[in-house]
Design an enzyme around this catalytic site. Structure first.
Site, PDB file in Angstrom:
ATOM      1  N   GLU A 196       1.069   5.408   0.889  1.00  0.00           N
ATOM      2  CA  GLU A 196       0.242   6.762   1.278  1.00  0.00           C
ATOM      3  C   GLU A 196       0.767   7.942   0.374  1.00  0.00           C
ATOM      4  O   GLU A 196       1.966   8.068   0.319  1.00  0.00           O
ATOM      5  CB  GLU A 196       0.610   6.693   2.523  1.00  0.00           C
TER       6      GLU A 196
ATOM      7  N   HIS B 198      -4.612   3.324   7.440  1.00  0.00           N
ATOM      8  CA  HIS B 198      -4.129   4.693   6.907  1.00  0.00           C
ATOM      9  C   HIS B 198      -2.574   4.807   7.175  1.00  0.00           C
ATOM     10  O   HIS B 198      -1.945   5.937   7.142  1.00  0.00           O
ATOM     11  CB  HIS B 198      -4.879   5.973   7.255  1.00  0.00           C
TER      12      HIS B 198
ATOM     13  N   ASP C 289       0.896  -1.192   0.035  1.00  0.00           N
ATOM     14  CA  ASP C 289      -0.056  -0.061  -0.090  1.00  0.00           C
ATOM     15  C   ASP C 289       0.882   1.197  -0.063  1.00  0.00           C
ATOM     16  O   ASP C 289       2.063   1.211   0.425  1.00  0.00           O
ATOM     17  CB  ASP C 289      -0.735  -0.058   1.319  1.00  0.00           C
TER      18      ASP C 289
END
Lengths: 220, 638
Positions: A40, A179, A38
């Site tokens: 950010e 997150h 992932d």
């Protein structure tokens, strides 16, 4: 001729990366090294926005291997104060940060020929590719799987957009470190295992099924 | 570099034993190497007889069941939920899995590499202690004859660590003590002692200790004129000296001093009295460590003039217990010390009462404790349970004699009540005419109980089978004990009835999320540790002891003897003894924490470590109850 010449000038890490694709891939769910990752970012625009961090963890034979994980933070001039409250990464934080070039190099070294997994994979892959383009390098060669699409292969799943939060709830995955790149990668890894397990209960799952983007049930 | 995932895993592990005993940076290194496995319902993690994996497991989410196939049937051995460890013992023992593990529901488990953990076991003694405690209570495997007796064989490595842990609490003694030779005069020795401000001096030959004189010797032997100050020290010294090696622990020192009744221990190089003296351990040294000292307390008890003083001393004994439990002093030692103190208090109460009455007892008698005090397992303030036996007297004397002892007993029980031992609610006290009897009456009473074992009578009488002499005539006590064992031998069916009554306390199943401990629903959040866990073990020890005619009352001592008497059941009795020690320690620390008898435990207030500890004790309970059932054929009676 031009292509061959360009190839010649690739940095060593990219050459090493390409070499790993010369090895024959196992084409079996059990033997494949999957990397769940992932990113950010400063925003959702794959052209203007920049990667702030990458988190990744490997899955082999249904086992998440913590020892085989990757976590890096990037120094970026682009900064969007609006998204700080989502990812919590400050421009001048006290976490060790690397230049985009170095970070991408480390990430490529880590990836090798693994099959990539991400939730809404297209976006994260595009972000990495954009960075590669800035480094005058071609796009990623890895195959990728979108857990959002994989989820839709389950019986009775309709609709188009499934966000990670909704799936966490459905699959009973605790949303720790949500997150953060690593936190989301970890959550996605669990999600992947749970979806595969559920799929296997419904039908025989073939390696090739993982990459079908349509809701094709494969060879039933 | 930052490792969010490893930190997340650390965050989980740190709450569960034995990981909660490992320092954070070390634990993070482990967390970085963890594998995360996902299992769907009924998926197998490992099968029985599989060769051990390179990892052991902790349940992160879900439930894992452990099972065994035996005699063609599948048995669920245990259920593990969040935070439970499994599959570790075979890795340490280097043997195949004794049981299989499968997901009871969808589960996530963390796999921890054993090679990382081996170092931890060596470097963190508390971890190995935890593992020993959890393994020890599980040694018995009721389904496998093959593995009997060898389960402990490979655990030496861990045991060694346990010992070194106790060594870290070694007693601090005075190094390089002052010595003198045997042929100097007492006066010369006293001058040396005065000059150096010491209360003892070791008489040594080439630094090999041969004797010791203390302040007390000067007082009792010189001050009284028995010896002259010009005599040599040799004439009054205590010899040989009690010697110990340098690594003597506080616990060992206490025991040694209780046993040898000496105020000073000599520390020598190899621990024998033929090697060089390196130090001296005095009562004072131990007091410094201990704050309170059992010998000191017993001394004070003997000097006590009234019940209030005894009460004060007993409260200090409670502090001592607390200190012992905190220091993780072995429970058998703690029970020994506290029982000695309780016995001393009772003795003192009897002596004070006789003084108050003003006339000596008319005939021989003995005062005995029954129940937990009789078993010497009384660590906390509990009810007093006692009885009295006196010599047979003629009919004409009987009334007066009994009246005297009842009066005495009433005074004693009053004093004990002031000290803090509540009156027995069932009135099982020597002040009750029913339990203040002549030896013939007692024999008749036991005969009746044993020959006609109806459940109500058994429940009433059970407490009397654990009776221990506290004060008075030993012969009377022995006569009574012998006749009880004789009656039982003649009436073996009695043991079946006794067994049946005790089996009415089924073992608890375990504490997991949805599984509830108390099946009857009453007292739902409270676990009755006394009735559910401790009592079944006490009862089983009693029945097996009576069966073998053993005149032992203490549960730990009973199991120890049973291991000798029935070597084929050594594992069973050993696991019972270990479970009993853990439960008793647990009850005591709970009782001390809540300032009550520790009978009930609030399950919700328990830490995971404590829940695991308790749970590990349930298997031995189940096993020993099975053994009772078979041995005494309890199912064949009413």
């Amino acid at each position: 001729m031009w292509n061959w010449f360009k190839h010649k000038n690739y940095p060593d890490f990219w050459k090493e990366y390409l070499k790993t694709f010369k090895i024959k891939q196992p084409k079996s769910i059990e033997k494949t090294r999957f990397i769940v990752f992932d990113t950010e970012t400063t925003g959702l625009d794959t052209v203007k926005d920049r990667i702030l961090s990458i988190g990744a963890i490997a899955i082999t034979n249904g086992i998440i291997d913590v020892a085989d994980n990757f976590e890096i933070y990037l120094k970026q001039d682009e900064f969007n104060t609006d998204t700080v409250e989502i990812h919590g990464i400050l421009k001048e934080g006290n976490i060790e940060k690397f230049s985009e070039e170095k970070a991408i190099e480390y990430f490529i070294n880590y990836l090798q020929n693994a099959v990539l997994i991400a939730h809404h994979a297209a976006f994260d892959v595009k972000m990495i590719n954009a960075a590669l383009t800035r480094m005058n390098l071609p796009k990623l060669k890895n195959k990728s799987i979108d857990t959002g699409i994989l989820y839709k292969k389950l019986d009775g799943k309709t609709g188009n957009h499934f966000n990670l939060d909704a799936l966490c709830k459905e699959f009973n995955i605790p949303k720790h470190d949500r997150h953060t790149a690593s936190g989301d990668a970890f959550i996605t890894a669990l999600l992947f295992l749970k979806i595969i397990s559920k799929l296997k209960k419904e039908r025989t799952v073939y390696y090739s099924d993982l990459f079908r983007t349509t809701n094709n049930k494969g060879l039933i | 570099m930052k490792n969010t995932i490893a930190e997340r895993i650390l965050d989980f592990l740190k709450d569960y034993p034995p990981f909660n005993l490992i320092q954070k940076d070390t634990l993070l290194e482990i967390a970085k190497k963890v594998e995360i496995h996902y299992f769907e319902k009924d998926q197998i993690i490992f099968s029985q007889n599989d060769t051990p994996h390179e990892h052991f497991y902790i349940v992160n989410e879900g439930v894992i069941r452990l099972y065994r196939f035996a005699e063609g049937k599948k048995h669920i051995v245990d259920i593990c939920d969040e935070g439970d460890l499994f599959g570790l013992r075979p890795l340490i023992m280097k043997e195949n899995y004794l049981m299989g593990a499968a997901a009871n529901e969808e589960s996530i488990i963390y796999a921890i590499p054993i090679h990382l953990f081996n170092d931890i076991i060596l470097n963190f003694p508390k971890v190995s202690q935890f593992l020993i405690a959890s393994f020890a209570t599980n040694t018995r495997d009721p389904f496998s004859e093959k593995h009997k007796g060898k389960l402990f064989a490979n655990i030496k490595a861990i045991k060694k660590v346990e010992n070194s842990f106790i060594e870290t609490q070694s007693a601090k003694y005075t190094k390089n003590p002052i010595t003198c030779s045997a042929n100097i005069t007492i006066q010369e020795a006293a001058i040396i002692m005065t000059k150096n401000v010491i209360n003892s001096i070791v008489i040594a030959n080439n630094n090999i200790p041969i004797g010791i004189i203390t302040d007390k010797d000067i007082r009792t032997k010189i001050g009284t004129g028995l010896f002259k100050i010009t005599d040599t020290v040799e004439t009054i010294m205590a010899s040989p000296v009690v010697t110990f090696p340098e690594n003597i622990t506080v616990a060992e020192a206490q025991i040694a001093r209780l046993k040898h009744k000496v105020s000073h221990l000599c520390i020598t190089k190899d621990g024998t009295n033929t090697s060089e003296l390196v130090g001296i351990l005095s009562e004072h040294d131990l007091n410094l460590i201990q704050g309170n000292n059992p010998l000191l307390l017993i001394k004070e008890i003997k000097q006590a003039k009234d019940a209030e003083t005894l009460k004060y001393i007993r409260s200090k004994a409670a502090e001592l217990t607390k200190g012992y439990i905190e220091q993780e002093i072995p429970i058998y030692f703690v029970t020994k010390v506290i029982s000695e103190i309780n016995t001393a208090i009772t003795k003192s109460a009897i002596e004070l009462s006789i003084q108050e009455i003003g006339t000596k007892p008319p005939v021989n008698y003995s005062w005995f404790a029954v129940g937990s005090q009789g078993r010497k397992e009384q660590l906390l303030m509990t009810d007093q349970d006692n009885a009295l036996v006196f010599e047979n007297v003629t009919e004409s004397e009987y009334e007066n004699v009994k009246a005297y002892f009842l009066k005495l007993a009433t005074k004693v029980t009053e004093k004990l009540n002031i000290v803090g031992f509540d009156y027995c609610p069932a009135n099982i006290m020597a002040s009750n005419p029913k339990w203040c009897l002549s030896i013939d009456e007692w024999k008749q009473q036991f005969k009746e109980w044993i020959k006609d074992p109806i459940p109500e009578k058994i429940l009433l009488s059970i407490i009397f089978y654990d009776f221990e002499l506290i004060y008075g005539n030993k012969e009377l006590y022995n006569k009574m004990a012998t006749s009880v064992l004789k009656y039982i031998k003649k009436n073996q069916i009695f043991l079946s009835f006794l067994g049946k009554v005790t089996l009415d306390n089924p073992p608890p199943l375990g504490f997991f999320k949805q599984f509830l401990v108390e099946q009857d629903g009453e007292n739902k959040d409270n676990f009755d540790i006394k009735s559910r866990a401790i009592r079944p073990l006490v009862d089983a020890a009693r029945i097996f002891s009576l069966y073998h005619g053993l005149q032992i009352n203490n549960t730990i001592a009973r199991y120890k003897k049973l291991m000798e008497v029935e070597p084929q059941n050594k594992d069973l009795f050993e696991s019972c003894s270990n479970a009993f020690k853990i439960l008793l320690t647990f009850r005591t620390s709970q009782g001390l924490a809540n300032n009550d008898s520790g009978k009930f435990v609030d399950i919700n207030s328990l830490s995971k470590a404590d829940r695991l500890k308790l749970k590990s004790c349930f298997n031995p309970i189940k096993n020993v109850q099975e053994a009772l059932k078979i041995r005494f054929k309890t199912t064949q009676i009413g």
